[in-house]
Design a protein around this motif. Structure first.
Motif, PDB file in Angstrom:
ATOM      1  N   ASN A  43      21.688  40.318  37.768  1.00 10.72           N
ATOM      2  CA  ASN A  43      22.507  41.307  37.087  1.00 10.72           C
ATOM      3  C   ASN A  43      23.776  41.562  37.905  1.00 10.72           C
ATOM      4  O   ASN A  43      23.846  42.515  38.668  1.00 10.72           O
ATOM      5  CB  ASN A  43      21.714  42.596  36.861  1.00 10.72           C
ATOM      6  N   ILE A  44      24.758  40.682  37.743  1.00 14.69           N
ATOM      7  CA  ILE A  44      26.026  40.820  38.454  1.00 14.69           C
ATOM      8  C   ILE A  44      26.814  41.955  37.811  1.00 14.69           C
ATOM      9  O   ILE A  44      27.085  41.945  36.616  1.00 14.69           O
ATOM     10  CB  ILE A  44      26.836  39.510  38.444  1.00 14.69           C
ATOM     11  N   LEU A  45      27.160  42.946  38.629  1.00  9.14           N
ATOM     12  CA  LEU A  45      27.910  44.100  38.155  1.00  9.14           C
ATOM     13  C   LEU A  45      29.403  43.927  38.365  1.00  9.14           C
ATOM     14  O   LEU A  45      30.210  44.528  37.665  1.00  9.14           O
ATOM     15  CB  LEU A  45      27.440  45.362  38.896  1.00  9.14           C
ATOM     16  N   TYR A  46      29.760  43.136  39.375  1.00  7.50           N
ATOM     17  CA  TYR A  46      31.173  42.936  39.695  1.00  7.50           C
ATOM     18  C   TYR A  46      31.308  41.626  40.449  1.00  7.50           C
ATOM     19  O   TYR A  46      30.483  41.294  41.298  1.00  7.50           O
ATOM     20  CB  TYR A  46      31.693  44.092  40.574  1.00  7.50           C
ATOM     21  N   GLN A  47      32.372  40.903  40.129  1.00  7.47           N
ATOM     22  CA  GLN A  47      32.686  39.680  40.879  1.00  7.47           C
ATOM     23  C   GLN A  47      34.174  39.428  40.797  1.00  7.47           C
ATOM     24  O   GLN A  47      34.788  39.559  39.736  1.00  7.47           O
ATOM     25  CB  GLN A  47      31.907  38.483  40.322  1.00  7.47           C
ATOM     26  N   ASP A  48      34.760  39.107  41.948  1.00 13.05           N
ATOM     27  CA  ASP A  48      36.145  38.667  42.002  1.00 13.05           C
ATOM     28  C   ASP A  48      36.203  37.465  42.940  1.00 13.05           C
ATOM     29  O   ASP A  48      35.171  36.878  43.247  1.00 13.05           O
ATOM     30  CB  ASP A  48      37.093  39.813  42.403  1.00 13.05           C
ATOM     31  N   THR A  99      30.897  39.509  45.432  1.00  9.99           N
ATOM     32  CA  THR A  99      30.027  39.612  44.267  1.00  9.99           C
ATOM     33  C   THR A  99      29.089  40.783  44.514  1.00  9.99           C
ATOM     34  O   THR A  99      28.571  40.936  45.624  1.00  9.99           O
ATOM     35  CB  THR A  99      29.213  38.313  44.065  1.00  9.99           C
ATOM     36  N   ALA A 100      28.869  41.597  43.483  1.00 10.25           N
ATOM     37  CA  ALA A 100      27.962  42.737  43.583  1.00 10.25           C
ATOM     38  C   ALA A 100      26.929  42.638  42.472  1.00 10.25           C
ATOM     39  O   ALA A 100      27.265  42.359  41.318  1.00 10.25           O
ATOM     40  CB  ALA A 100      28.739  44.041  43.466  1.00 10.25           C
ATOM     41  N   ILE A 157      28.118  41.196  48.450  1.00  7.02           N
ATOM     42  CA  ILE A 157      28.161  40.048  49.357  1.00  7.02           C
ATOM     43  C   ILE A 157      29.536  39.378  49.287  1.00  7.02           C
ATOM     44  O   ILE A 157      30.182  39.386  48.244  1.00  7.02           O
ATOM     45  CB  ILE A 157      27.052  39.018  49.028  1.00  7.02           C
ATOM     46  N   PRO A 158      29.963  38.795  50.395  1.00  8.55           N
ATOM     47  CA  PRO A 158      31.200  38.006  50.341  1.00  8.55           C
ATOM     48  C   PRO A 158      30.917  36.678  49.629  1.00  8.55           C
ATOM     49  O   PRO A 158      29.805  36.149  49.698  1.00  8.55           O
ATOM     50  CB  PRO A 158      31.544  37.784  51.813  1.00  8.55           C
ATOM     51  N   TYR A 199      35.448  48.595  50.014  1.00 10.31           N
ATOM     52  CA  TYR A 199      36.236  49.072  48.878  1.00 10.31           C
ATOM     53  C   TYR A 199      35.445  48.894  47.573  1.00 10.31           C
ATOM     54  O   TYR A 199      35.383  49.808  46.734  1.00 10.31           O
ATOM     55  CB  TYR A 199      37.573  48.328  48.814  1.00 10.31           C
ATOM     56  N   THR A 200      34.832  47.734  47.403  1.00 10.29           N
ATOM     57  CA  THR A 200      34.048  47.455  46.206  1.00 10.29           C
ATOM     58  C   THR A 200      32.863  48.405  46.104  1.00 10.29           C
ATOM     59  O   THR A 200      32.566  48.927  45.018  1.00 10.29           O
ATOM     60  CB  THR A 200      33.573  45.991  46.209  1.00 10.29           C
TER      61      THR A 200
END
Length: 114
Positions: free
Chosen positions: A18-23, A27-28, A43-44, A67-68
């Motif tokens: 369940n990835i909530l955020y990724q750039d 990745t979160a 995680i980086p 920050y994330t």
């Protein structure tokens, strides 16, 4: 042991999570074994083994992880009541996966270990 490969597979979306955020940098995703109602790992996207491996070349990645975490805490509406950010280092520090990662915990009153 290459237990860090699980995080690479999550980043690459090779295993369900369940990835909530990724750039481009981090990745979160939700922890599969949560210790609190909100338990998210940040995680980086590039491999950094432990906090001991943070250096001049990758220190900005760690700032982006923080920050994330703060942005997710605000999104999950736990920033006012409070939350905990935990980073473990090596076996005695509780690091189970040899890949730098940050735990964002919240949603209840959390105890301290000291």
């Amino acid at each position: 042991m290459n237990n860090h490969l699980i995080f690479q597979k999550i980043i690459n979306k090779e295993i369900p999570s369940n990835i909530l955020y990724q750039d481009k940098i981090v990745t979160a995703f939700e922890d599969i074994n949560p210790k609190a109602p909100i338990h998210i790992l940040i995680i980086p996207n590039c491999f950094i083994k432990t906090p001991n491996d943070i250096n001049a070349n990758n220190k900005n990645i760690v700032a982006h992880m923080f920050y994330t975490a703060v942005q997710i805490a605000k999104e999950k509406k736990i920033s006012k009541d409070g939350y905990k950010i935990v980073v473990n280092c090596n076996e005695n520090g509780g690091q189970e996966i040899n890949y730098l990662h940050m735990h964002l915990l919240g949603g209840v009153k959390l105890k301290t270990l000291y």
